[in-house]
Scaffold this motif. Structure first.
Motif, mmCIF file in Angstrom:
data_model
loop_
_atom_site.group_PDB
_atom_site.id
_atom_site.type_symbol
_atom_site.label_atom_id
_atom_site.label_comp_id
_atom_site.label_asym_id
_atom_site.label_seq_id
_atom_site.Cartn_x
_atom_site.Cartn_y
_atom_site.Cartn_z
ATOM 1 N N CYS A 264 7.857 -1.717 -0.495
ATOM 2 C CA CYS A 264 8.085 -2.128 -1.884
ATOM 3 C C CYS A 264 7.492 -1.098 -2.848
ATOM 4 C CB CYS A 264 7.495 -3.512 -2.148
ATOM 5 S SG CYS A 264 5.689 -3.583 -2.171
ATOM 6 N N GLY A 265 7.833 -1.245 -4.110
ATOM 7 C CA GLY A 265 7.332 -0.311 -5.115
ATOM 8 C C GLY A 265 6.014 -0.728 -5.718
ATOM 9 N N LEU A 266 5.635 -2.009 -5.532
ATOM 10 C CA LEU A 266 4.390 -2.535 -6.090
ATOM 11 C C LEU A 266 4.035 -3.819 -5.363
ATOM 12 C CD1 LEU A 266 2.198 -2.591 -8.427
ATOM 13 C CD2 LEU A 266 3.841 -3.999 -9.687
ATOM 14 N N TRP A 267 2.757 -3.973 -5.047
ATOM 15 C CA TRP A 267 2.268 -5.228 -4.468
ATOM 16 C C TRP A 267 1.191 -5.800 -5.385
ATOM 17 C CZ3 TRP A 267 -2.601 -6.851 -3.004
ATOM 18 C CH2 TRP A 267 -2.659 -8.087 -2.330
ATOM 19 N N VAL A 268 1.305 -7.096 -5.699
ATOM 20 C CA VAL A 268 0.311 -7.812 -6.499
ATOM 21 C C VAL A 268 0.001 -9.101 -5.766
ATOM 22 C CG1 VAL A 268 -0.198 -8.930 -8.708
ATOM 23 C CG2 VAL A 268 1.238 -6.871 -8.659
ATOM 24 N N GLY A 269 -1.280 -9.365 -5.462
ATOM 25 C CA GLY A 269 -1.540 -10.595 -4.736
ATOM 26 C C GLY A 269 -2.980 -10.918 -4.454
ATOM 27 N N THR A 270 -3.162 -12.037 -3.725
ATOM 28 C CA THR A 270 -4.495 -12.522 -3.356
ATOM 29 C C THR A 270 -4.742 -12.413 -1.849
ATOM 30 O OG1 THR A 270 -3.658 -14.791 -3.066
ATOM 31 C CG2 THR A 270 -4.537 -14.202 -5.242
ATOM 32 N N SER A 271 -3.794 -11.898 -1.096
ATOM 33 C CA SER A 271 -3.934 -11.792 0.357
ATOM 34 C C SER A 271 -4.712 -10.531 0.731
ATOM 35 C CB SER A 271 -2.554 -11.750 1.026
ATOM 36 O OG SER A 271 -2.654 -11.301 2.359
ATOM 37 N N LEU A 272 -5.745 -10.687 1.543
ATOM 38 C CA LEU A 272 -6.500 -9.518 1.998
ATOM 39 C C LEU A 272 -5.621 -8.607 2.836
ATOM 40 C CD1 LEU A 272 -9.031 -7.836 2.358
ATOM 41 C CD2 LEU A 272 -9.728 -9.367 4.217
ATOM 42 N N HIS A 273 -4.846 -9.184 3.744
ATOM 43 C CA HIS A 273 -4.002 -8.324 4.566
ATOM 44 C C HIS A 273 -2.849 -7.733 3.773
ATOM 45 C CE1 HIS A 273 -6.020 -10.153 8.196
ATOM 46 N NE2 HIS A 273 -6.160 -8.866 8.347
ATOM 47 N N GLY A 274 -2.460 -8.384 2.690
ATOM 48 C CA GLY A 274 -1.501 -7.765 1.784
ATOM 49 C C GLY A 274 -2.089 -6.513 1.161
ATOM 50 N N LEU A 275 -3.350 -6.601 0.738
ATOM 51 C CA LEU A 275 -4.046 -5.434 0.184
ATOM 52 C C LEU A 275 -4.185 -4.345 1.240
ATOM 53 C CD1 LEU A 275 -5.803 -3.938 -1.919
ATOM 54 C CD2 LEU A 275 -7.757 -5.261 -1.075
ATOM 55 N N ILE A 276 -4.576 -4.727 2.458
ATOM 56 C CA ILE A 276 -4.792 -3.747 3.524
ATOM 57 C C ILE A 276 -3.491 -3.044 3.905
ATOM 58 C CG2 ILE A 276 -5.382 -3.530 5.972
ATOM 59 C CD1 ILE A 276 -7.473 -5.783 5.452
ATOM 60 N N ILE A 277 -2.413 -3.800 4.071
ATOM 61 C CA ILE A 277 -1.140 -3.185 4.447
ATOM 62 C C ILE A 277 -0.619 -2.285 3.332
ATOM 63 C CG2 ILE A 277 1.283 -3.645 5.002
ATOM 64 C CD1 ILE A 277 0.254 -6.255 6.363
#
Length: 390
Positions: A264-277
């Motif tokens: 994706c072009g941008l990730w916004v979120g509260t997931s730790l693994h979302g941040l890590i990936i």
């Protein structure tokens, strides 16, 4: 190359055919009559998790409703019946000396958060700390967890989360969907913000005007993300901004979720693994307010915005997009991936040691040695305890 047989388990059995293509058996059932060389715990905030927490995240809806209808005493009995462990046990940190069949097993604790151990007391503290003391290898993923272990003189490694190593092992996913912004918010956080208010915040963001929005679920376990809330957000967004694009991701398979974040072009979120990936694949990212994310990002010096309130998300997105070229040029993603990979290799070495490690109860030592003599003639088996993504 290590030729090891592995069995994936969890504190409670579960039907994971839809997401993993297999059913996952319960730990206690799996080790009842079968010996393993190692028990490998990987990932997750496991330090303060209770058996009740594990059941809440994994039980089927009908079973959980029946459970909630029970009296407190009956709930304890039900948890112990279904899990095969006492309610004082740590569900994701099984203590090898607590069972004859696991007394000779090497416990490996890899890539976890343990800061919650600070708040344990009584029998729960005894069980959790007992498991850590019996472990052959422990690696934690944030400085607060490391400080807890250091204070209690527990030898360990501080290493990035194992998920970073996907950057070394996963084939290229193809071109980046640079106009797609993945938006992910934990159900509890989204409910507190309100679906309509959240939709209005997304619609008002100047930085999101040029993106196609996709509401993304990092995990579907109870208490994680909610597709129903996302659908409500999408309805409000379409009413507020009818000419904009928004959809709800229906992806269930873990690697497909990873691909969505990686491309994706941008990730916004509260997931730790979302941040890590997203950091592993150099995706521009904004980590919203959540203590777990702040602890991790501070430890590994995340350069993009972390701990962002929704009221500040527009400015944070602008900052992330501006920072992206520098972040890519720094090579930090590859550095963290290599550190995580090194930690996993150290864990594998500890798991396959052909001797028990850590203190064992003295009166059981003879039984343990008998198990180990029998096991030395068998192929190596690694018993993995898996955590939900998130």
């Amino acid at each position: 190359m290590i030729n090891a047989q592995t069995t994936a388990v969890a504190p409670f059995s579960g039907d994971m055919m839809e997401t993993l293509g297999q059913n996952i058996p319960a730990f206690a059932e799996t080790v009842r009559d079968k010996a393993f060389d190692a028990i490998w715990v990987v990932g997750g905030e496991v330090g303060g998790t209770t058996v009740a927490d594990a059941y809440r995240m994994s039980a089927a809806e009908d079973d959980y409703e029946k459970f909630l209808a029970l009296s407190p005493k009956a709930r304890i009995a039900e948890l112990e019946r279904v899990s095969g462990m006492t309610v004082a046990a740590s569900p994701y940190l099984p203590r090898p000396s607590s069972r004859v069949s696991t007394m000779g097993s090497n416990l490996v604790v890899n890539s976890v958060g343990l800061s919650g151990m600070r708040n344990l007391f009584g029998s729960r503290r005894d069980e959790t700390w007992g498991a850590i003391q019996e472990a052959s290898y422990v690696s934690v993923r944030d400085k607060e967890s490391s400080d807890v272990l250091t204070k209690n003189s527990i030898q360990h490694e501080l290493a990035p989360d194992l998920v970073h190593s996907y950057g070394l092992t996963v084939d290229h996913f193809g071109p980046r969907d640079s106009d797609v912004a993945l938006i992910q918010v934990k159900a509890k956080v989204l409910a507190s913000l309100g679906a309509e208010e959240f939709a209005a915040t997304l619609a008002k963001s100047k930085q999101l005007e040029n993106f196609r929005l996709r509401l993304f679920s990092a995990g579907n376990a109870r208490g994680h993300d909610s597709i129903e809330l996302y659908e409500e957000v999408a309805l409000h967004f379409n009413r507020i901004a009818p000419n904009r694009s928004i959809e709800v991701s229906r992806t269930l398979m873990p690697l497909e979720k990873l691909r969505e974040i990686a491309t994706c072009g941008l990730w916004v979120g509260t997931s730790l693994h979302g941040l890590i990936i997203s950091s592993s694949f150099d995706t521009p990212r904004v980590a919203l307010e959540l203590d777990k994310l702040v602890r991790y990002a501070t430890t590994w010096q995340e350069t993009m915005p972390v701990g962002v309130a929704m009221s500040d998300v527009d400015a944070a997105i602008e900052s992330a997009l501006l920072e992206s070229p520098r972040s890519i040029a720094s090579g930090r993603a590859m550095e963290l991936a290599e550190m995580a990979d090194r930690s996993a290799k150290l864990a594998a070495s500890a798991a396959l040691e052909q001797r028990p490690r850590g203190p064992l109860v003295s009166e059981r030592a003879a039984v343990s040695e008998s198990i180990m003599r029998r096991r030395r003639s068998l192929p190596n088996r690694i018993h993995q305890v898996l955590r939900p993504l998130g």
